[in-house]
Design an enzyme around this catalytic site. Structure first.
Site, PDB file in Angstrom:
ATOM      1  N   ILE A  88       0.846  -1.186   0.000  1.00  0.00           N
ATOM      2  CA  ILE A  88       0.000   0.000   0.000  1.00  0.00           C
ATOM      3  C   ILE A  88       0.877   1.230   0.000  1.00  0.00           C
ATOM      4  O   ILE A  88       1.850   1.320   0.770  1.00  0.00           O
ATOM      5  CB  ILE A  88      -0.900   0.030   1.265  1.00  0.00           C
ATOM      6  CG1 ILE A  88      -1.674  -1.270   1.396  1.00  0.00           C
ATOM      7  CG2 ILE A  88      -1.832   1.233   1.229  1.00  0.00           C
ATOM      8  CD1 ILE A  88      -2.180  -1.538   2.789  1.00  0.00           C
ATOM      9  N   CYS A  89       0.518   2.154  -0.863  1.00  0.00           N
ATOM     10  CA  CYS A  89       1.244   3.424  -0.886  1.00  0.00           C
ATOM     11  C   CYS A  89       0.430   4.447  -0.109  1.00  0.00           C
ATOM     12  O   CYS A  89      -0.492   5.049  -0.642  1.00  0.00           O
ATOM     13  CB  CYS A  89       1.458   3.872  -2.330  1.00  0.00           C
ATOM     14  SG  CYS A  89       2.224   5.477  -2.485  1.00  0.00           S
ATOM     15  N   ALA A  90       0.748   4.596   1.163  1.00  0.00           N
ATOM     16  CA  ALA A  90       0.008   5.551   1.983  1.00  0.00           C
ATOM     17  C   ALA A  90       0.996   6.262   2.894  1.00  0.00           C
ATOM     18  O   ALA A  90       1.837   5.630   3.534  1.00  0.00           O
ATOM     19  CB  ALA A  90      -1.051   4.838   2.822  1.00  0.00           C
TER      20      ALA A  90
END
Lengths: 640, 153
Positions: free
Chosen positions: B92-94
């Site tokens: 996840i790119c967060a």
């Protein structure tokens, strides 16, 4: 009603570790309320969070760590340390040193930009050659003294061709000695303190006298040498091949230890934290150095950069790794690194307290290490929203962490890592270049901290100024040796006696005639009557020389006849007085004094640098998060 | 001796047990203090209606100073949601999992943030560079430096 402070809360809850503390059962841990909202924390937790974020993360993350996650109030850090006067005095000394370094760096850069390119142009090659030869002659004059210089290179006679050859190579030799990693150097190149190489000395003193048609007063009479020559000071030959290498070896070890001690248990946290605080000014502080100083540091940090390590002027490498390694394994580790092309290197660098450091996050193939969370991988992301796993740009090109943070975004997991630091004065950084061609899935993080004592410009200028520095320091030593405490009547006689004796020993050490002051004898008898008057450094020196000569003489009688007179003479020439160039016993050993002086200079410089670093660390460690009172209107659960 | 990380995780777990998870989030397993699983479901109108995803948290001894490694589980037939910030390997790119992680956040807070990330999704698609990323992606998403540029999706 007074403004409530953190001490008035009934229950405290640390927003970081989530531990609670009831006012009725207080613990000794310090609490802090650093912002404007209701979040409070243990001071140690908060410092740990800030420092960890600073020491291992992108600038973005460290900025985030320096403000409250809820109300975004910037944290203020303060340190008590500035108030100590001693700190201020030493800081001033360090600033002066830094200024000197800066001037040196400027000179070196000018040289780098102006002179060296010209050298590459063939048309002026001869001119450059002449300049270099002239420099060589100047260097010899500085280092060996005018008298010896005039004897070796008589101004009124044509010099032998070897003299031109040797003189031409002196500046090159000094620079090679400065810039080539010790490991690549051939033997004696690296021998002498940071600069004067064995080649230079040997060529200066052995080569010329032999090829030079000498005048009678300075004839080279090898045959009569044995046993007739004082053994102290050592000949240049024995100094270069024995005394200096040994001294140097132990000195470097000592300095390595000192640096390790000065940087403290967590050098990365200190240097990076300090860098973020002071140099980049991301944290407001109550009492700070002027902006000018800060800017200059930044300029310096962004400017030139040296890539190789050299044992001479001293780059320190502090290796920080997750695995528990013994200190003694560093050499082995370096070998592993050098052979491991799969590693990638992330570089950050800055300057703290006049020394430049370079921080490398080296990402390598994972070894036997189950602690998964402790490893982080840095990836460069050139495109928006691109977790690009294939950074193509060489990591070493990316030096400006202000613009293009090339470090991983995650704070390191362990607030108090049991990192091992190995300091190593020989960085051999070349081996670290271009590590980023190959990749693997699982990586191990290996962080290397290199501490450079100077920039490339400084080093060029520094290398070329070696003879001058040596002469000045040698001159100071001479003045010290010639000083006469016996005339200072205000010093108690006992101390004067002691000083006299030390100075006599000092003169012996420098190869000067110790016979001085009849006063010593008289005052000894008058003052103490303890037989101190019988002390006579001259007699000690002659005894020393006698016994050493006897030792030397006895040896050839055993096997010298078998070796033949010729070889014996050569050995004798090299080991005793030969190095003094056949110039007679009474030659003032300027070169020896200057060698010692140059050594003293290096020690002094390192000492100031280390002391400064130590003070900066003390200041850093004394940092506290500034505590604020609560807003009076805030609804808080206060104790009665 | 219990470490800061396990004491804090124990507290968080106790809170989850006593107060329950927010709607749409369920604890699947938390057998130790190194790996927890949650299911996450977007409630109400959304592109992910009826879908249930499994979220994995991995903690190291530095938690909460160091962020947890969070990703969707993509083994045993489980799927990662199709979302512009979620790679097909579950990563996840967060920003809150990287640059903007703060110890003030908690496991449940991360779950809620990710839930709302899914809820606000306008278009079901993989990240543009998905194929390239998953070819070289490290096992641990924390080792990837994501570039966070878009808070709206």
């Amino acid at each position: 009603m007074s403004v409530p402070t953190i001490d008035d809360l009934r229950v405290k809850l640390c927003y970081i570790c989530r531990e609670e503390e009831d006012a009725s059962s207080p613990s000794p841990r310090e609490w802090t309320h650093p912002c404007k909202c209701t979040l409070i924390a243990h001071e140690s937790c908060l410092l740990s969070w800030i420092q960890t974020a600073q020491s291992n993360s992108s600038s973005e993350a460290s900025k985030n760590a320096l403000k409250c996650p809820q109300c975004k109030t910037p944290y203020e850090l303060e340190s008590d340390f500035d108030r100590y006067l001693v700190g201020k005095v030493l800081k001033a000394a360090a600033a002066a040193l830094q200024k000197g370094n800066w001037v040196l760096g400027l000179g070196g850069n000018v040289l780098l930009l102006a002179v060296l390119p010209t050298a590459t142009v063939g048309a002026v090659g001869i001119c450059t050659g002449a300049v270099m030869t002239r420099y060589g002659a100047w260097a010899v004059k500085q280092f060996f003294g005018e008298k010896l210089y005039n004897t070796i290179l008589p101004p009124d006679k044509p010099w032998p061709w070897t003299a031109y050859f040797n003189l031409f190579f002196i500046p090159l030799d000094l620079l090679i000695n400065e810039f080539f990693p010790a490991k690549l150097k051939f033997g004696f190149f690296s021998f002498v303190f940071g600069g004067f190489s064995g080649l230079t000395l040997i060529s200066a003193l052995l080569d010329w006298p032999i090829t030079q048609p000498w005048s009678s007063k300075s004839s080279l009479s090898i045959g009569t040498r044995t046993g007739s020559r004082p053994l102290w000071p050592p000949s240049p030959f024995s100094a270069v091949f024995f005394l200096i290498p040994i001294t140097r070896h132990f000195y470097l070890r000592l300095r390595k230890r000192a640096l390790k001690w000065v940087l403290g248990p967590d050098p990365a946290r200190f240097l990076l934290g300090y860098y973020y605080d002071v140099v980049r000014g991301e944290v407001r502080r109550e009492e700070r150095e002027g902006n000018e100083d800060r800017d200059r540091r930044r300029r310096d940090g962004d400017g030139d950069r040296d890539e190789d390590g050299d044992g001479g002027d001293g780059n320190f490498v502090v290796r920080i790794r997750a695995e528990a390694n013994g200190d003694e394994q560093e050499a082995e580790d370096e070998e592993v690194n050098a052979e491991d092309p799969a590693a990638r290197v992330i570089v950050r660098e800055g300057e703290v307290g006049g020394i430049r450091w370079e921080f490398r996050h080296e990402v390598r193939v994972e070894r036997d290490n189950g602690d998964d969370g402790d490893q982080q991988e840095q990836e460069q992301a050139p495109e928006p929203h691109d977790p690009n796993p294939e950074p193509n740009a060489p990591q070493n090109e990316n030096r400006d962490e202000n613009e293009n943070p090339n470090v991983d975004p995650n704070p390191p997991p362990n607030p108090n890592p049991n990192a091992n630091q190995n300091a190593n004065q020989n960085a051999n950084q070349n081996a670290n270049e271009n590590r980023d061609q190959d990749r693997d899935r699982e990586r191990d993080r290996d962080t290397t901290l290199t501490v450079h004592t100077s920039t490339i410009g400084r080093r060029i200028a520094g290398a070329l100024l070696v003879p001058l520095v040596a002469r000045i320091m040698g001159g100071l030593l001479l003045r010290l040796a010639n000083s006469d405490p016996s005339s200072a009547k205000w010093i108690p006689i006992e101390i004067r006696m002691g000083l006299d004796r030390s100075i006599d020993w000092f003169r012996v050490f420098l190869g000067l005639a110790p016979v001085r002051r009849q006063y010593t004898l008289a005052s000894a008898n008058v003052g103490l009557g303890l037989g101190l008057g019988s002390f006579n450094a001259a007699s000690i020196r002659s005894k020393l020389n006698e016994s050493l000569s006897a030792l030397w003489k006895s040896e050839p009688s055993g096997f010298g006849t078998k070796l033949g007179a010729g070889l014996r003479d050569v050995l004798s020439f090299l080991l005793t007085g030969g190095g003094r160039g056949g110039l007679g016993n009474n030659q003032d050993p300027v070169w020896w004094r200057n060698t010692v002086g140059f050594g003293a200079w290096i020690v002094l410089k390192d000492a100031i640098s280390l002391l400064n670093l130590y003070l900066l660390r003390k200041e850093f460690e004394a940092r506290r998060v500034k505590n604020r009172p609560f807003d009076a209107n805030m609804s808080l659960d206060l104790r009665a | 001796m219990t470490s800061i990380s396990s004491r804090r995780l124990a507290k968080e777990l106790a809170e989850i047990h006593s107060e329950g998870c927010p709607v749409g989030i369920e604890l699947v397993k938390a057998d130790d203090f190194t790996c927890w699983w949650f299911t996450i479901e977007v409630m109400g109108e959304s592109l992910y209606q009826g879908e249930k995803f499994t979220l994995q948290f991995r903690f190291d001894s530095g938690y909460p100073i160091s962020s947890p490694a969070v990703q969707f589980v993509v083994t045993d037939g489980k799927q990662a949601p199709i979302h512009p910030h979620v790679y097909s390997n579950g990563h996840i790119c967060a920003s809150i999992l990287g640059n903007e992680w703060s110890p003030v956040l908690s496991v449940v807070a991360v779950c809620v943030t990710l839930q709302s990330m899914l809820a606000s999704c306008k278009e079901k698609q993989r990240p543009v560079d998905n194929d390239r990323y998953i070819r070289h992606a490290p096992d641990n998403p924390k080792k990837t430096q994501f570039h966070y540029d878009d808070d709206t999706v």
